[in-house]
Design a protein around this motif. Structure first.
Motif, PDB file in Angstrom:
ATOM      1  N   ASN A  83     -16.037  59.058  -2.264  1.00  0.00           N
ATOM      2  CA  ASN A  83     -14.882  59.834  -1.815  1.00  0.00           C
ATOM      3  C   ASN A  83     -15.252  60.669  -0.601  1.00  0.00           C
ATOM      4  O   ASN A  83     -16.424  60.899  -0.323  1.00  0.00           O
ATOM      5  CB  ASN A  83     -14.398  60.745  -2.945  1.00  0.00           C
ATOM      6  N   SER A  84     -14.231  61.131   0.104  1.00  0.00           N
ATOM      7  CA  SER A  84     -14.427  61.992   1.270  1.00  0.00           C
ATOM      8  C   SER A  84     -15.467  61.407   2.214  1.00  0.00           C
ATOM      9  O   SER A  84     -16.403  62.094   2.652  1.00  0.00           O
ATOM     10  CB  SER A  84     -14.853  63.397   0.819  1.00  0.00           C
ATOM     11  N   LEU A  85     -15.290  60.151   2.527  1.00  0.00           N
ATOM     12  CA  LEU A  85     -16.281  59.464   3.365  1.00  0.00           C
ATOM     13  C   LEU A  85     -16.355  60.068   4.753  1.00  0.00           C
ATOM     14  O   LEU A  85     -15.344  60.537   5.314  1.00  0.00           O
ATOM     15  CB  LEU A  85     -15.952  57.979   3.437  1.00  0.00           C
ATOM     16  N   LYS A  86     -17.564  60.043   5.292  1.00  0.00           N
ATOM     17  CA  LYS A  86     -17.839  60.589   6.612  1.00  0.00           C
ATOM     18  C   LYS A  86     -18.391  59.486   7.509  1.00  0.00           C
ATOM     19  O   LYS A  86     -18.982  58.520   7.014  1.00  0.00           O
ATOM     20  CB  LYS A  86     -18.863  61.711   6.505  1.00  0.00           C
ATOM     21  N   PRO A  87     -18.272  59.630   8.812  1.00  0.00           N
ATOM     22  CA  PRO A  87     -18.854  58.616   9.708  1.00  0.00           C
ATOM     23  C   PRO A  87     -20.349  58.400   9.453  1.00  0.00           C
ATOM     24  O   PRO A  87     -20.830  57.269   9.597  1.00  0.00           O
ATOM     25  CB  PRO A  87     -18.588  59.198  11.092  1.00  0.00           C
ATOM     26  N   GLU A  88     -21.049  59.446   9.070  1.00  0.00           N
ATOM     27  CA  GLU A  88     -22.481  59.302   8.816  1.00  0.00           C
ATOM     28  C   GLU A  88     -22.786  58.525   7.539  1.00  0.00           C
ATOM     29  O   GLU A  88     -23.948  58.236   7.262  1.00  0.00           O
ATOM     30  CB  GLU A  88     -23.171  60.675   8.773  1.00  0.00           C
ATOM     31  N   ASP A  89     -21.776  58.187   6.762  1.00  0.00           N
ATOM     32  CA  ASP A  89     -21.968  57.318   5.598  1.00  0.00           C
ATOM     33  C   ASP A  89     -21.981  55.838   5.993  1.00  0.00           C
ATOM     34  O   ASP A  89     -22.244  54.973   5.145  1.00  0.00           O
ATOM     35  CB  ASP A  89     -20.866  57.541   4.565  1.00  0.00           C
ATOM     36  N   THR A  90     -21.707  55.551   7.245  1.00  0.00           N
ATOM     37  CA  THR A  90     -21.695  54.174   7.714  1.00  0.00           C
ATOM     38  C   THR A  90     -23.074  53.544   7.552  1.00  0.00           C
ATOM     39  O   THR A  90     -24.062  54.077   8.040  1.00  0.00           O
ATOM     40  CB  THR A  90     -21.265  54.109   9.188  1.00  0.00           C
ATOM     41  N   ALA A  91     -23.114  52.426   6.839  1.00  0.00           N
ATOM     42  CA  ALA A  91     -24.385  51.755   6.558  1.00  0.00           C
ATOM     43  C   ALA A  91     -24.103  50.488   5.763  1.00  0.00           C
ATOM     44  O   ALA A  91     -22.987  50.275   5.281  1.00  0.00           O
ATOM     45  CB  ALA A  91     -25.308  52.663   5.755  1.00  0.00           C
ATOM     46  N   VAL A  92     -25.124  49.685   5.628  1.00  0.00           N
ATOM     47  CA  VAL A  92     -25.096  48.607   4.646  1.00  0.00           C
ATOM     48  C   VAL A  92     -25.589  49.187   3.334  1.00  0.00           C
ATOM     49  O   VAL A  92     -26.660  49.799   3.296  1.00  0.00           O
ATOM     50  CB  VAL A  92     -25.967  47.418   5.075  1.00  0.00           C
ATOM     51  N   TYR A  93     -24.810  49.009   2.297  1.00  0.00           N
ATOM     52  CA  TYR A  93     -25.137  49.541   0.986  1.00  0.00           C
ATOM     53  C   TYR A  93     -25.689  48.429   0.103  1.00  0.00           C
ATOM     54  O   TYR A  93     -25.102  47.347   0.006  1.00  0.00           O
ATOM     55  CB  TYR A  93     -23.907  50.174   0.348  1.00  0.00           C
ATOM     56  N   TYR A  94     -26.791  48.747  -0.559  1.00  0.00           N
ATOM     57  CA  TYR A  94     -27.466  47.802  -1.424  1.00  0.00           C
ATOM     58  C   TYR A  94     -27.549  48.336  -2.842  1.00  0.00           C
ATOM     59  O   TYR A  94     -27.819  49.526  -3.039  1.00  0.00           O
ATOM     60  CB  TYR A  94     -28.884  47.537  -0.942  1.00  0.00           C
ATOM     61  N   CYS A  95     -27.359  47.464  -3.808  1.00  0.00           N
ATOM     62  CA  CYS A  95     -27.670  47.833  -5.186  1.00  0.00           C
ATOM     63  C   CYS A  95     -29.019  47.227  -5.547  1.00  0.00           C
ATOM     64  O   CYS A  95     -29.430  46.214  -4.966  1.00  0.00           O
ATOM     65  CB  CYS A  95     -26.591  47.374  -6.150  1.00  0.00           C
ATOM     66  N   ALA A  96     -29.688  47.850  -6.480  1.00  0.00           N
ATOM     67  CA  ALA A  96     -31.014  47.400  -6.853  1.00  0.00           C
ATOM     68  C   ALA A  96     -31.280  47.749  -8.308  1.00  0.00           C
ATOM     69  O   ALA A  96     -30.694  48.703  -8.845  1.00  0.00           O
ATOM     70  CB  ALA A  96     -32.069  48.035  -5.956  1.00  0.00           C
ATOM     71  N   ALA A  97     -32.159  46.982  -8.918  1.00  0.00           N
ATOM     72  CA  ALA A  97     -32.494  47.189 -10.322  1.00  0.00           C
ATOM     73  C   ALA A  97     -33.980  47.483 -10.476  1.00  0.00           C
ATOM     74  O   ALA A  97     -34.822  46.855  -9.825  1.00  0.00           O
ATOM     75  CB  ALA A  97     -32.126  45.945 -11.139  1.00  0.00           C
ATOM     76  N   ASP A  98     -34.260  48.420 -11.346  1.00  0.00           N
ATOM     77  CA  ASP A  98     -35.643  48.851 -11.570  1.00  0.00           C
ATOM     78  C   ASP A  98     -35.761  49.402 -12.983  1.00  0.00           C
ATOM     79  O   ASP A  98     -34.800  49.956 -13.513  1.00  0.00           O
ATOM     80  CB  ASP A  98     -36.019  49.935 -10.551  1.00  0.00           C
TER      81      ASP A  98
END
Length: 121
Positions: A83-98
């Motif tokens: 929520n309340s996204l900002k321009p600095e949130d721009t990125a490729v988002y990855y999920c990962a398991a550990d």
């Protein structure tokens, strides 16, 4: 564990997005699940993690109060509500398991393919 992330897109500042990460394999519920992101020219960074048992999750300071991680072990899926996204949130988002629920991306053995989030100002 194989992971498939989706839900990214182009939004305006202040908008919301929900990312999903579907996992295959019967041991999904044993893993802590993390979300990471990587902006152009930057290193991959921790966003949020949720333990195998669920709960409230842990967050990077930059997203605390705006992002919420959750999981549904019955659906083998982890979510990231942004929520309340900002321009600095721009990125490729990855999920990962550990198994440990670390914040260090180097601890993670299983990764999704990434989904692009672009936030315009």
């Amino acid at each position: 564990v194989q992971l498939q992330a989706c839900g990214g897109g182009l939004v305006q500042a202040g908008d919301s997005l929900r990312l999903s990460c579907a996992a295959s394999g019967r041991t999904f519920s044993s893993y802590s699940m993390g979300w990471f992101r990587q902006a152009p020219g930057k290193e991959r960074e921790f966003v949020a993690v949720i333990r195998w048992s669920g709960g409230s999750g842990y967050y990077a300071d930059s997203v605390k109060g705006r992002f919420t991680i959750s999981r549904d072990n019955a659906k083998n899926t982890v979510y990231l509500q942004m929520n309340s996204l900002k321009p600095e949130d721009t990125a490729v988002y990855y999920c990962a398991a550990d198994l440990t629920g670390a914040r260090d991306p180097r601890a993670y053995h299983y990764w999704g393919q990434g989904t692009l989030v672009t936030v315009s100002s």
